[in-house]
Design an enzyme around this catalytic site. Sequence first.
Site, mmCIF file in Angstrom:
data_model
loop_
_atom_site.group_PDB
_atom_site.id
_atom_site.type_symbol
_atom_site.label_atom_id
_atom_site.label_comp_id
_atom_site.label_asym_id
_atom_site.label_seq_id
_atom_site.Cartn_x
_atom_site.Cartn_y
_atom_site.Cartn_z
ATOM 1 N N LYS A 193 0.892 -1.169 0.000
ATOM 2 C CA LYS A 193 0.000 0.000 0.000
ATOM 3 C C LYS A 193 0.926 1.213 0.000
ATOM 4 O O LYS A 193 1.380 1.670 1.044
ATOM 5 C CB LYS A 193 -0.887 -0.022 1.252
ATOM 6 C CG LYS A 193 -2.235 0.642 1.089
ATOM 7 C CD LYS A 193 -2.172 2.115 0.709
ATOM 8 C CE LYS A 193 -1.857 3.046 1.859
ATOM 9 N NZ LYS A 193 -1.439 4.398 1.419
ATOM 10 N N GLU A 271 8.675 1.345 11.610
ATOM 11 C CA GLU A 271 9.776 2.303 11.520
ATOM 12 C C GLU A 271 9.114 3.675 11.523
ATOM 13 O O GLU A 271 8.552 4.101 10.526
ATOM 14 C CB GLU A 271 10.574 2.024 10.250
ATOM 15 C CG GLU A 271 11.942 2.644 10.261
ATOM 16 C CD GLU A 271 11.955 3.996 9.605
ATOM 17 O OE1 GLU A 271 11.811 4.993 10.356
ATOM 18 O OE2 GLU A 271 12.092 4.073 8.384
ATOM 19 N N CYS A 305 13.304 10.210 7.801
ATOM 20 C CA CYS A 305 13.135 9.968 9.241
ATOM 21 C C CYS A 305 14.455 10.105 9.976
ATOM 22 O O CYS A 305 14.472 10.282 11.187
ATOM 23 C CB CYS A 305 12.611 8.556 9.484
ATOM 24 S SG CYS A 305 11.025 8.289 8.749
ATOM 25 N N GLU A 403 9.275 16.355 14.596
ATOM 26 C CA GLU A 403 10.061 16.094 13.389
ATOM 27 C C GLU A 403 9.659 17.131 12.336
ATOM 28 O O GLU A 403 8.509 17.149 11.897
ATOM 29 C CB GLU A 403 9.702 14.680 12.929
ATOM 30 C CG GLU A 403 10.640 14.080 11.958
ATOM 31 C CD GLU A 403 10.250 12.627 11.653
ATOM 32 O OE1 GLU A 403 9.061 12.268 11.768
ATOM 33 O OE2 GLU A 403 11.148 11.866 11.269
HETATM 34 C C1 SIN Z 1 13.302 6.960 6.144
HETATM 35 O O1 SIN Z 1 13.265 8.165 6.033
HETATM 36 O O2 SIN Z 1 12.400 6.358 6.728
HETATM 37 C C2 SIN Z 1 14.405 6.126 5.558
HETATM 38 C C3 SIN Z 1 15.681 6.825 5.405
HETATM 39 C C4 SIN Z 1 16.780 5.927 4.911
HETATM 40 O O3 SIN Z 1 16.548 4.763 4.558
HETATM 41 O O4 SIN Z 1 17.911 6.379 4.907
#
Ligand code: SIN
Length: 502
Positions: A193, A271, A305, A403
Amino acid sequence: MATKLVNFLGKGVPQGARSPFFKNRGWINGQWVEAKEKRYFPVTNPANTELITEVPDMQREDVLEAIESSYAAQKLWRRQTAKSRALLLRQWYELMNKHKSEIAKMITIEQGKPYTESLNEVNYGMSFIDWFSEEGKRLYGDVLPSPQENKRMFLMKEPVGVAALITPWNFPLAMITRKAGAALAAGCSIIIKPSEETPLTALAIAQLSHEAGIPPGVINVLTCSRDSVHEVSDVLLDDERISKISFTGSTAIGKRLIAGSANTVKKLSLELGGNAPFIVFDTADVDVAVKGAIAGKFRNAGQTCVSPNRLLVQSKIYNEFVDKLTQAVSNLKVGDGLNDGIDQGPLINAGAIDKVERHVNDAVDQGGEVLVGGTRMTSLPGTFYNPSVLINVNNEMLITREETFGPIAPIIKFDTEDEAVSIANNTQFGLIGYFYSRDIDQIWRVSDALETGMVGINEALLSNEVGAFGGKKQSGFGREGSKYGINEYINIKYVCMGNLKT
Ligand code: SIN
């Protein structure tokens, strides 16, 4: 919205960037399909806000069809030998490799990152397919020394079943392959998805998986709009035939998935959000730290992230670091990622710009000072924000608590190592922490003290297929990549054979 033309492409796709892999249908059971209710949603190019195409806005009945097909396909897929699954994955990898420039352009068009970054993403994403095609062949179980003479005992590794992969827009390819490689190698079938912002890359690689010979139903792709996402995820959560959910995205949605999967007790990997500290100690090589801050913070316009969210800089090298960083940020070239020499593309949408603006305004209202940037870029038609450096920042401001997911480097000044570690850990998130130091004792002290799943020491780019990606605290659980990634898609079955006449 209803555009009946198959593979219709709008003005959001520049001439010369059209690819045979643009697909605007869902992929279920080896077929390109419309949503049963014939609903569509638009996909736009953030560099110019023009329509790229429309894709099916799938609902409950579409999801059920995908689940049925995945469930049937998994029974056959798990019985294929690990070697034959590996060969199919390898062919998928080869096809992605062959078409990497078309895929990279597609990523730039729907997501916005500069073409060279998209190409890096394709290489990064493909590496998980290559890696897990090998790992699958070495998914050994155990033969246990039995405590009784008349028993033989084994631990077998079995695929969990059908895995739903819910993936974000910031890495339209790599966040899929990081999960899919492990799941498929383990013998799971998958329902992808993709984010409503970036479904086209997912659909393109589904086409390549078909050309690679991966059987129908082993990979399904469900597309749906933001309005339908709760309905779609609720069907996935409630259905007993889905055994596993792997999600990359916000902590808020991660919590929703934890709660929603309780009823059917699914295996989860999450994650989630980060709030990465990036600490530069007096002992650092300042030039290396500045280079790392640019690479880590401004990659993908800060929309990862693992982007440094708070730059903590020690007092003695503070002025030097701030001057050099400000200079480097002023030199970043912003624009449509399909053009040459672009360092930073647009943010994903208007909401992303609003969030960045809110964080910067909040910081400035509380005494933060903008050294460069600090504004939207209005000279371009897309959703661009100027790369920015802010000083006089503290750990109470929104920009350091949440964030930001944007191209802003907020800098906090500190005096002692203890102070830096305490600020760094003062967050509910624990995905990654970075620090720069050339003092070996300090390196081990700080590496041990950071409450994160990953630590970058004098390095801001850690992600690859060999490392174990994942966090702790409210950044989630589970690992992707590495020898551990495949464990997220297996169950251990203990088999005991008794009453042997030995
Ligand atoms: C992410 O932003 O979730 C992944 C970043 C990465 O794989 O370096």
